[in-house]
Design a protein around this motif. Structure first.
Motif, PDB file in Angstrom:
ATOM      1  N   TYR A 174     -12.142   5.239   6.475  1.00 26.26           N
ATOM      2  CA  TYR A 174     -11.612   4.976   7.694  1.00 26.26           C
ATOM      3  C   TYR A 174     -12.554   4.611   8.773  1.00 26.26           C
ATOM      4  O   TYR A 174     -12.445   3.737   9.623  1.00 26.26           O
ATOM      5  CB  TYR A 174     -10.772   6.181   8.142  1.00 26.26           C
ATOM      6  CG  TYR A 174     -10.175   6.180   9.748  1.00 26.26           C
ATOM      7  CD1 TYR A 174      -9.108   5.237   9.731  1.00 26.26           C
ATOM      8  CD2 TYR A 174     -10.363   7.164  10.572  1.00 26.26           C
ATOM      9  CE1 TYR A 174      -8.537   4.788  11.135  1.00 26.26           C
ATOM     10  CE2 TYR A 174      -9.644   7.163  11.735  1.00 26.26           C
ATOM     11  CZ  TYR A 174      -8.909   5.930  11.996  1.00 26.26           C
ATOM     12  OH  TYR A 174      -8.438   5.909  13.279  1.00 26.26           O
ATOM     13  N   GLN A 190     -14.193   1.247   7.884  1.00 21.93           N
ATOM     14  CA  GLN A 190     -13.328   0.109   8.289  1.00 21.93           C
ATOM     15  C   GLN A 190     -13.215  -0.164   9.666  1.00 21.93           C
ATOM     16  O   GLN A 190     -13.318  -1.371  10.054  1.00 21.93           O
ATOM     17  CB  GLN A 190     -11.828   0.485   7.652  1.00 21.93           C
ATOM     18  CG  GLN A 190     -11.489   0.244   6.219  1.00 21.93           C
ATOM     19  CD  GLN A 190      -9.941   0.494   6.159  1.00 21.93           C
ATOM     20  OE1 GLN A 190      -9.104   0.886   6.764  1.00 21.93           O
ATOM     21  NE2 GLN A 190      -9.670   0.575   4.781  1.00 21.93           N
ATOM     22  N   PHE A 231     -13.159  -5.799   7.232  1.00 26.30           N
ATOM     23  CA  PHE A 231     -11.970  -5.179   6.972  1.00 26.30           C
ATOM     24  C   PHE A 231     -10.982  -5.423   8.027  1.00 26.30           C
ATOM     25  O   PHE A 231      -9.782  -5.394   7.676  1.00 26.30           O
ATOM     26  CB  PHE A 231     -12.216  -3.663   7.185  1.00 26.30           C
ATOM     27  CG  PHE A 231     -12.913  -3.092   5.900  1.00 26.30           C
ATOM     28  CD1 PHE A 231     -12.318  -3.135   4.624  1.00 26.30           C
ATOM     29  CD2 PHE A 231     -14.289  -2.653   6.131  1.00 26.30           C
ATOM     30  CE1 PHE A 231     -13.033  -2.241   3.634  1.00 26.30           C
ATOM     31  CE2 PHE A 231     -14.839  -2.267   5.046  1.00 26.30           C
ATOM     32  CZ  PHE A 231     -14.276  -1.887   3.963  1.00 26.30           C
ATOM     33  N   GLN A 232     -11.347  -6.189   9.264  1.00 32.06           N
ATOM     34  CA  GLN A 232     -10.203  -6.628  10.266  1.00 32.06           C
ATOM     35  C   GLN A 232      -9.322  -7.511   9.814  1.00 32.06           C
ATOM     36  O   GLN A 232      -8.088  -7.546  10.555  1.00 32.06           O
ATOM     37  CB  GLN A 232     -11.352  -6.996  11.464  1.00 32.06           C
ATOM     38  CG  GLN A 232     -12.215  -5.834  12.006  1.00 32.06           C
ATOM     39  CD  GLN A 232     -11.809  -4.686  12.244  1.00 32.06           C
ATOM     40  OE1 GLN A 232     -10.569  -4.447  12.674  1.00 32.06           O
ATOM     41  NE2 GLN A 232     -12.335  -3.816  11.759  1.00 32.06           N
ATOM     42  N   MET A 269      -8.012  -7.819   7.018  1.00 35.77           N
ATOM     43  CA  MET A 269      -7.159  -7.385   6.044  1.00 35.77           C
ATOM     44  C   MET A 269      -5.936  -6.903   6.611  1.00 35.77           C
ATOM     45  O   MET A 269      -5.637  -6.324   7.756  1.00 35.77           O
ATOM     46  CB  MET A 269      -7.707  -6.616   5.155  1.00 35.77           C
ATOM     47  CG  MET A 269      -8.777  -6.815   4.421  1.00 35.77           C
ATOM     48  SD  MET A 269      -9.698  -5.211   3.785  1.00 35.77           S
ATOM     49  CE  MET A 269      -8.566  -4.756   2.557  1.00 35.77           C
ATOM     50  N   ASP A 284      -2.974  -3.415   2.413  1.00 36.63           N
ATOM     51  CA  ASP A 284      -4.175  -3.664   1.811  1.00 36.63           C
ATOM     52  C   ASP A 284      -5.340  -2.639   2.250  1.00 36.63           C
ATOM     53  O   ASP A 284      -6.066  -1.899   1.312  1.00 36.63           O
ATOM     54  CB  ASP A 284      -4.853  -5.058   1.787  1.00 36.63           C
ATOM     55  CG  ASP A 284      -4.175  -5.964   1.042  1.00 36.63           C
ATOM     56  OD1 ASP A 284      -3.369  -5.761   0.384  1.00 36.63           O
ATOM     57  OD2 ASP A 284      -4.336  -7.010   1.393  1.00 36.63           O
ATOM     58  N   ARG A 285      -5.425  -2.496   3.506  1.00 33.38           N
ATOM     59  CA  ARG A 285      -6.402  -1.490   4.153  1.00 33.38           C
ATOM     60  C   ARG A 285      -5.911  -0.012   3.746  1.00 33.38           C
ATOM     61  O   ARG A 285      -6.783   0.836   3.444  1.00 33.38           O
ATOM     62  CB  ARG A 285      -6.472  -1.670   5.690  1.00 33.38           C
ATOM     63  CG  ARG A 285      -7.306  -2.760   5.948  1.00 33.38           C
ATOM     64  CD  ARG A 285      -7.293  -2.818   7.580  1.00 33.38           C
ATOM     65  NE  ARG A 285      -8.174  -1.609   8.356  1.00 33.38           N
ATOM     66  CZ  ARG A 285      -8.677  -1.614   9.508  1.00 33.38           C
ATOM     67  NH1 ARG A 285      -7.958  -2.558  10.388  1.00 33.38           N
ATOM     68  NH2 ARG A 285      -9.115  -0.745   9.782  1.00 33.38           N
TER      69      ARG A 285
END
Length: 251
Positions: free
Chosen positions: A22, A25, A31-32, A34, A38-39
């Motif tokens: 977490y 991310q 990761f932004q 996604m 998915d995250r």
């Protein structure tokens, strides 16, 4: 921006794998892009894998192996050892555990019985079975002490060993047992019968066990409970594994 309260709750719930990802991310822009699903799936997968890894570590530690580095994939199939690779790989799949069958490892001292038994034990831990490795003399001492307690310790100990999915008994019947010891062995074997699996490491074949157990009727009862549902593996070798490894080390 990371929600500190959410992070605190994750740590409070001991979900460290999810908490770490977490944070990652939030810090990593990759990761932004996604979507939420998915995250979130990544968070769950990370926590799941962390917990399984921790569980495996606990199972291996609790098993008290003689050698926790043993592994089925590292077994050496030298021609003179005459090991049945197909049988060993079949056993490694864990079907014998599902059917509550046993394994009897036979061979001279130094031929690798303990190591191979530990390799099977590690494999069982990988499949998340509860395993315990112990030498028979140590188990008999433990049972003898519990028997003399007036608080029901003996029954509690029998119950404990009944709950172990795979019990590895090393130094099985190296010497003759006393009458009390024979009865204690019968208690353990009977408690685990058709419920769990046991690996017996012995220098002798089952035909030679009878004389170590003394009482004919009790000996018959013990052998009858063990032998019929057991896979037998004979470990041969012109030289011991200790000597073999020593020779390799000096080259």
């Amino acid at each position: 921006m990371i929600n500190q309260e959410t992070l605190r709750k994750l740590m409070d719930m001991k979900m460290s794998g999810m908490a770490e990802l977490y944070q990652l991310q939030n810090e990593n822009k990759d990761f932004q892009g996604m979507d939420f699903d998915d995250r979130f799936n990544l968070l769950v997968d990370t926590e799941y894998d962390r917990r399984r890894s921790n569980k495996l570590d606990r199972l291996i530690k609790q098993a008290t192996f003689d050698d926790s580095s043993a592994a089925v994939e590292l077994i050496e199939y030298h021609a003179d050892r005459k090991l049945d690779k197909q049988l060993i790989l079949e056993l490694a799949s864990g079907t014998y555990l599902q059917k509550h069958h046993n394994i009897i490892l036979m061979g001279a001292s130094g031929n690798g019985k303990t190591w191979i038994s530990n390799a099977f034990g590690i494999q069982a831990c990988r499949q998340f079975y509860k395993v315990k490795y112990i030498r028979l003399p140590e188990l008999l001492d433990e049972l003898a002490v519990a028997k003399h307690e007036a608080d029901g310790s003996f029954r509690k100990l029998i119950k404990k060993y009944r709950s172990i999915d795979l019990l590895i008994l090393d130094e099985w019947l190296l010497s003759e047992l006393s009458q009390d010891q024979v009865l204690h062995v019968l208690e353990i074997i009977d408690a685990r019968l058709k419920r769990t699996s046991t690996i017996f490491c012995s220098q002798f074949s089952p035909e030679g066990w009878h004389s170590k157990l003394g009482q004919a009727q009790v000996a018959d009862a013990i052998l009858d409970r063990i032998v019929h549902d057991s896979y037998k593996i004979i470990i041969d070798g012109h030289i011991s594994m200790r000597e073999r490894h020593s020779l390799v080390a000096t080259r």
